[in-house]
Design a protein around this motif. Structure first.
Motif, mmCIF file in Angstrom:
data_model
loop_
_atom_site.group_PDB
_atom_site.id
_atom_site.type_symbol
_atom_site.label_atom_id
_atom_site.label_comp_id
_atom_site.label_asym_id
_atom_site.label_seq_id
_atom_site.Cartn_x
_atom_site.Cartn_y
_atom_site.Cartn_z
ATOM 1 N N GLN A 1 0.802 -1.228 0.000
ATOM 2 C CA GLN A 1 0.000 0.000 0.000
ATOM 3 C C GLN A 1 0.836 1.281 0.000
ATOM 4 O O GLN A 1 0.325 2.329 -0.373
ATOM 5 C CB GLN A 1 -0.967 -0.010 1.192
ATOM 6 C CG GLN A 1 -2.021 -1.106 1.056
ATOM 7 C CD GLN A 1 -2.966 -1.164 2.234
ATOM 8 O OE1 GLN A 1 -2.654 -1.773 3.249
ATOM 9 N NE2 GLN A 1 -4.117 -0.537 2.123
ATOM 10 N N HIS B 1 0.950 -9.367 4.367
ATOM 11 C CA HIS B 1 -0.212 -8.474 4.237
ATOM 12 C C HIS B 1 -0.631 -8.493 2.761
ATOM 13 O O HIS B 1 -0.550 -7.491 2.066
ATOM 14 C CB HIS B 1 0.149 -7.070 4.735
ATOM 15 C CG HIS B 1 -1.025 -6.210 5.094
ATOM 16 N ND1 HIS B 1 -1.179 -5.613 6.321
ATOM 17 C CD2 HIS B 1 -2.112 -5.836 4.381
ATOM 18 C CE1 HIS B 1 -2.291 -4.902 6.352
ATOM 19 N NE2 HIS B 1 -2.886 -5.020 5.182
ATOM 20 N N GLU C 1 -5.261 -10.586 8.421
ATOM 21 C CA GLU C 1 -6.606 -10.822 7.892
ATOM 22 C C GLU C 1 -6.694 -11.941 6.851
ATOM 23 O O GLU C 1 -7.016 -11.684 5.687
ATOM 24 C CB GLU C 1 -7.173 -9.519 7.306
ATOM 25 C CG GLU C 1 -7.195 -8.355 8.277
ATOM 26 C CD GLU C 1 -7.949 -7.136 7.733
ATOM 27 O OE1 GLU C 1 -8.315 -7.130 6.552
ATOM 28 O OE2 GLU C 1 -8.179 -6.190 8.507
ATOM 29 N N GLU D 1 -5.568 1.865 -1.444
ATOM 30 C CA GLU D 1 -6.595 1.134 -0.699
ATOM 31 C C GLU D 1 -7.167 0.002 -1.573
ATOM 32 O O GLU D 1 -8.335 -0.007 -1.915
ATOM 33 C CB GLU D 1 -7.667 2.097 -0.184
ATOM 34 C CG GLU D 1 -8.831 1.500 0.594
ATOM 35 C CD GLU D 1 -8.466 0.464 1.654
ATOM 36 O OE1 GLU D 1 -7.425 0.598 2.309
ATOM 37 O OE2 GLU D 1 -9.224 -0.502 1.793
HETATM 38 C C1 FCB Z 1 -7.964 -3.687 6.289
HETATM 39 C C2 FCB Z 1 -6.596 -3.931 5.698
HETATM 40 C C3 FCB Z 1 -5.767 -2.676 5.486
HETATM 41 C C4 FCB Z 1 -6.620 -1.531 5.007
HETATM 42 C C5 FCB Z 1 -7.849 -1.366 5.867
HETATM 43 C C6 FCB Z 1 -8.720 -0.208 5.471
HETATM 44 O O1 FCB Z 1 -8.807 -4.714 5.956
HETATM 45 O O2 FCB Z 1 -5.846 -4.789 6.537
HETATM 46 O O3 FCB Z 1 -4.733 -2.988 4.593
HETATM 47 O O4 FCB Z 1 -6.912 -1.681 3.679
HETATM 48 O O5 FCB Z 1 -8.606 -2.532 5.849
#
Ligand code: FCB
Length: 446
Positions: free
Chosen positions: A26, A124, A169, A406
């Protein structure tokens, strides 16, 4: 500009780390000095990313990293959470990209010099494309490859890291990437989601074992995202649908990690949606963790659906929402923490991401984002309430330091507490950054 920021005392002691988070794809840019990731490929698909952008330059953090760390320190934070780009470390031929390793060791060294704690996320979402070419997270071997990469970095970073997160996540990687197709690699089909999820969780378990060996003194765990689900009505059908959504999206990840068992739902899945579970997998997946990372942004309402079992509704008309269209509802964070505390024998919890996108504009060199100030304050106070009720929360991170790429929204959504002018790469701390600084620099030790 007023910079009032008032947070309950639990979070206002200097012994409670407050940090700010980013992730490699990002912000870094520097595409030429690493292998391609699945996100590079995904960005080339017409329509996949709303503004047709990519991560080639992003915030050019690969050039501006020293300034960015300086910024984190000058804002008064205690900790910085960032991720390591796997395709910057391991080349397609299996060799190690020493330049990539050096980038992170320099960054970690600077964090140490500045007295900032280093919270390192090992994955990530930026899987090397050469691994996707072999099936990506649908291929069990990817879990092994992840452990090998973690072995390389955890040796190289010896003594420089305070906290590791194996995955960020896995729900998003598995469901959004391999089932809904809205994230890289853009695969769609129910036969893929849970299979990918299982290999991701296996990768987490294998990585935990590596970290225990190479970094026994470092706090290590996993970061999961949670969307607390609320039934759209009191009807039994909607309540059952809400539980089903929770089992698919939240519990599917936390339960095996903390208890070594998937939710009951596993036995109800049609055969082609079942993950390929080998003997010993769940023991690995439930390797004890030192902390659970919780990412929270919003809640959702759920309704029964005859075909899918459940459907997730958009926020109610009139509810306050962020620029993402996500409802702003701080109490759900408190209730989520309390529920996790009730349902599980929880390790310490870190809030590893929390924040919001606003339609920020730069006017006369300033960005006024009072809604974000309120959001952060209210959510920190929700965390403090959960702590008062006995939940052991040990850190809180704002998402994000900088406006950045994003994902499927490209650069259209701004989550930073620092505004980024992408044409000049100028960083402008927003009012929220100033409010946080004002508060952070006045905290006392208790
Ligand atoms: C989460 C992600 C992060 C970012 C936020 C807004 O799901 O981990 O990278 O995009 O949302």
């Amino acid at each position: 500009m007023t910079t009032n920021f008032s947070v309950n005392k639990q979070l206002s002691s200097t012994s409670f780390p407050i940090g700010v988070a980013t992730s490699a794809f990002q912000i870094e840019g520097g595409r030429d000095s690493r292998e391609a990731s699945i996100w590079d490929t995904f960005c080339t698909k017409p329509g996949a990313v709303k503004d047709g952008s990519n991560g080639f330059v992003a915030c050019d953090h690969i050039e501006y990293w020293q300034d960015d760390i300086e910024l984190v320190a000058s804002l008064g934070f205690d900790a910085y959470r960032f991720s390591v780009s796997w395709p910057r470390i391991i080349r397609a031929d299996g060799s190690i990209n020493q330049q990539g390793v050096l980038f992170y060791t320099h960054l970690l060294t600077l964090l140490k010099q500045k007295g900032l704690k280093a919270y390192v996320t090992l994955y990530h979402w930026d899987l090397p494309q050469y691994l996707e070419d072999q099936g990506g997270w649908l291929n069990r071997d990817t879990a092994r490859a992840f452990a090998d990469y973690v072995d390389v970095v955890s040796r190289a970073f010896n003594g420089l890291v305070d906290c590791y997160a194996t995955l960020n996540e896995p729900f998003c990687s598995a469901y959004l990437g391999y089932e809904a197709g809205v994230h890289a690699p853009g695969k769609t089909g129910k036969q893929y989601g849970k299979k990918a999820a299982h290999h991701l969780l296996l990768a987490h378990g294998l990585a935990m074992q590596v970290l225990r060996k190479n970094a026994p003194d470092v706090t290590s765990g996993i970061v999961l995202n949670f969307t607390p689900y609320y039934a759209a009505s009191e009807q039994q059908k909607d309540c059952a649908a809400t539980q089903l959504a929770h089992d698919h999206h939240n519990d599917w990840y936390v339960r095996p990690v903390l208890t070594g068992k998937y939710p009951e739902l596993l036995s109800l899945l049609p055969e082609d949606e079942q993950p390929d579970i080998y003997e010993g997998d769940l023991a690995l997946i439930s390797t004890p963790i030192d902390y659970l990372g919780v990412n929270y942004y919003t809640r959702s309402f759920v309704q029964h659906d005859d075909n899918e079992g459940f459907t997730i509704l958009p926020p109610e008309h009139g509810a306050p929402v962020s620029a993402m269209g996500w409802e702003i509802f701080p109490n759900a964070l408190r209730d989520l923490l309390l529920q996790l505390h009730r349902d599980y024998d929880l390790p310490p919890v870190q809030i590893t991401e929390n924040g919001m996108a606003c339609d920020d504009v730069l006017i006369n060199g300033e960005v006024d984002d009072p809604i974000r100030v309120q959001y952060l304050q209210d959510h920190m106070n929700a965390v403090a309430q959960a702590m008062e009720s006995g939940v052991n929360v040990t850190a809180y991170f704002v998402w994000s330091l900088l406006d950045n790429f994003e994902w499927a929204e490209g650069y259209l959504k701004r989550f930073g507490i620092v505004y980024v002018d992408y044409s000049s790469q100028r960083r402008v701390p927003k009012r929220s950054a100033q409010a946080l600084k004002h508060w952070l620099t006045r905290r006392q030790s208790v």
